[in-house]
Design a protein around this motif. Structure first.
Motif, PDB file in Angstrom:
ATOM      1  N   UNK A   1      33.591  -0.742 -13.554  1.00  0.00           N
ATOM      2  CA  UNK A   1      34.035  -2.033 -14.061  1.00  0.00           C
ATOM      3  C   UNK A   1      35.497  -2.248 -13.732  1.00  0.00           C
ATOM      4  N   UNK A   2      35.914  -3.488 -13.773  1.00  0.00           N
ATOM      5  CA  UNK A   2      37.287  -3.826 -13.452  1.00  0.00           C
ATOM      6  C   UNK A   2      38.128  -3.856 -14.727  1.00  0.00           C
ATOM      7  N   UNK A   3      38.523  -2.655 -15.171  1.00  0.00           N
ATOM      8  CA  UNK A   3      39.354  -2.512 -16.362  1.00  0.00           C
ATOM      9  C   UNK A   3      40.487  -1.554 -16.042  1.00  0.00           C
ATOM     10  N   UNK A   4      41.706  -1.926 -16.385  1.00  0.00           N
ATOM     11  CA  UNK A   4      42.854  -1.040 -16.207  1.00  0.00           C
ATOM     12  C   UNK A   4      42.778   0.062 -17.261  1.00  0.00           C
ATOM     13  N   UNK A   5      42.919   1.313 -16.828  1.00  0.00           N
ATOM     14  CA  UNK A   5      42.789   2.441 -17.748  1.00  0.00           C
ATOM     15  C   UNK A   5      44.042   2.662 -18.594  1.00  0.00           C
ATOM     16  N   UNK A   6      45.140   1.979 -18.279  1.00  0.00           N
ATOM     17  CA  UNK A   6      46.370   2.102 -19.058  1.00  0.00           C
ATOM     18  C   UNK A   6      46.548   0.914 -19.997  1.00  0.00           C
TER      19      UNK A   6
END
Length: 77
Positions: A1-6
């Motif tokens: 998925x297109x989610x920033x991990x920070x």
């Protein structure tokens, strides 16, 4: 998925607006890059999918502090 991990940024929705002001739905994807960061504490590379804003956060606070902050539960008001 297109989610920033920070930062946790995800895709947003909006409209394409034509010159005649017709509106059609579109998605605004976050500016994600797959980047390797060197962890001094663990002595290994860590691969993260981060946004440009997430990279700035890591540069400012450091990798370990940014990862701890990302793992902490978010306060919802």
């Amino acid at each position: 998925m297109k989610i920033c991990e920070i930062t946790g940024k995800t895709a947003m929705t909006g409209n394409n607006v034509s010159h005649s002001n017709r509106k059609t739905k579109r998605r605004f994807s976050p500016n994600l890059k797959t980047k390797r960061f060197w962890s001094e504490e663990e002595g290994r590379w860590i691969t993260l999918k981060v946004s440009a804003a997430g990279m700035k956060t890591i540069n400012k606070k450091g990798l370990s502090a940014a990862l701890k902050e990302a793992a902490a539960p978010k306060k919802i008001y």
